[in-house]
Scaffold this active site. Structure first.
Site, mmCIF file in Angstrom:
data_model
loop_
_atom_site.group_PDB
_atom_site.id
_atom_site.type_symbol
_atom_site.label_atom_id
_atom_site.label_comp_id
_atom_site.label_asym_id
_atom_site.label_seq_id
_atom_site.Cartn_x
_atom_site.Cartn_y
_atom_site.Cartn_z
ATOM 1 N NE ARG A 1 8.938 -2.483 6.925
ATOM 2 C CZ ARG A 1 9.693 -2.259 5.868
ATOM 3 N NH1 ARG A 1 9.866 -3.213 4.978
ATOM 4 N NH2 ARG A 1 10.299 -1.121 5.688
ATOM 5 C CB SER B 1 10.420 -4.517 -2.088
ATOM 6 O OG SER B 1 9.039 -4.342 -1.956
ATOM 7 C CE LYS C 1 13.006 3.733 -1.769
ATOM 8 N NZ LYS C 1 11.981 2.878 -1.145
ATOM 9 C CG HIS D 1 3.835 -3.797 -0.089
ATOM 10 N ND1 HIS D 1 4.815 -4.326 -0.899
ATOM 11 C CD2 HIS D 1 4.347 -2.650 0.415
ATOM 12 C CE1 HIS D 1 5.880 -3.540 -0.888
ATOM 13 N NE2 HIS D 1 5.624 -2.503 -0.092
HETATM 14 O O1 PNS Z 1 7.549 2.145 -1.081
HETATM 15 P P1 PNS Z 1 8.337 3.383 -0.749
HETATM 16 O O2 PNS Z 1 9.544 3.474 -1.665
HETATM 17 O O3 PNS Z 1 8.687 3.461 0.703
HETATM 18 O O4 PNS Z 1 7.356 4.639 -1.076
HETATM 19 C C1 PNS Z 1 7.832 5.966 -0.988
HETATM 20 C C2 PNS Z 1 6.808 6.970 -1.564
HETATM 21 C C3 PNS Z 1 6.359 6.566 -2.946
HETATM 22 C C4 PNS Z 1 5.599 7.002 -0.653
HETATM 23 C C5 PNS Z 1 7.471 8.381 -1.565
HETATM 24 O O5 PNS Z 1 8.729 8.281 -2.177
HETATM 25 C C6 PNS Z 1 6.645 9.432 -2.301
HETATM 26 O O6 PNS Z 1 5.602 9.817 -1.860
HETATM 27 N N1 PNS Z 1 7.150 9.899 -3.467
HETATM 28 C C7 PNS Z 1 6.471 10.873 -4.294
HETATM 29 C C8 PNS Z 1 7.218 12.202 -4.322
HETATM 30 C C9 PNS Z 1 6.816 13.077 -3.159
HETATM 31 O O7 PNS Z 1 5.669 13.463 -3.011
HETATM 32 N N2 PNS Z 1 7.812 13.383 -2.317
HETATM 33 C C10 PNS Z 1 7.609 14.186 -1.131
HETATM 34 C C11 PNS Z 1 6.992 13.375 -0.006
HETATM 35 S S1 PNS Z 1 7.709 13.820 1.481
#
Ligand code: PNS
Length: 163
Positions: free
Chosen positions: A90, A128, A41, A17
């Site tokens: 990645r 993570s 999650k 990150h």
């Molecule tokens: O670190 P991660 O868990 O891969 O991040 C995922 C994240 C936070 C980018 C994604 O879950 C997100 O944007 N969540 C917010 C809710 C949202 O907007 N969902 C629709 C996006 S398609």
């Protein structure tokens, strides 16, 4: 002034990150790291701890802010005045889900652009999830997370009774 958002769960922040954050901070005038608080999650760390660890990790940057958000990412980006969403890629296995999210976000807010950055290859296997697993089983996670995160993970897992 170009503001970019780097969203994620950061449970916890890794050096992968941080590598992406460093690259993004050179592209944008202002980078807002958004830590998702209402993740479906099951996060190991509470939102306050995830924000605190992330803040500590980016202390050396003058153009980075760390904050938490819930709800839609595109609405958070709008509140922050961001035009760009940064995500790290990645391996090709990340691409499918990232593409789906980027296209959905584009559908919701066409004016927001998602930009994918490749982390340095030495972090291509770091996540993570895998860091937590290795730490839980007593493996060495040095060099894959910042020292303060390593210390927290060690403290967390040394408290747990051995099965
Ligand atoms: O670190 P991660 O868990 O891969 O991040 C995922 C994240 C936070 C980018 C994604 O879950 C997100 O944007 N969540 C917010 C809710 C949202 O907007 N969902 C629709 C996006 S398609």
């Amino acid at each position: 002034m170009l503001t970019a958002i780097y969203p994620g769960s950061f449970d916890p922040i890794t050096n992968g990150h941080l590598d992406v954050i460093g690259r993004a901070s050179r592209l944008a005038d202002r980078l807002v790291v958004g830590v998702l608080s209402n993740s479906n999650k099951n996060a190991m760390y509470e939102i306050e701890e995830r924000v605190e660890m992330t803040r500590e990790a980016v202390r050396g940057y003058s153009n980075i802010e760390v904050t938490h958000f819930d709800g839609l990412l595109v609405e958070f980006a709008e509140r922050e005045g961001a035009r760009i969403i940064v995500r790290g890629i990645r391996a090709i296995s990340d691409y499918e889900f990232e593409l789906q999210m980027a296209l959905m976000n584009r559908r919701l807010r066409p004016e927001l652009e998602t930009v994918f950055l490749m982390a340095a290859e030495q972090y291509s296997f770091v996540s993570s999830r895998i860091i937590k697993e290795v730490a839980r089983l007593g493996g060495n996670i040095g060099g894959m997370v910042p020292p303060h995160v390593e210390a927290r993970l060690r403290a967390r897992f040394s408290k747990e009774p051995t099965p």
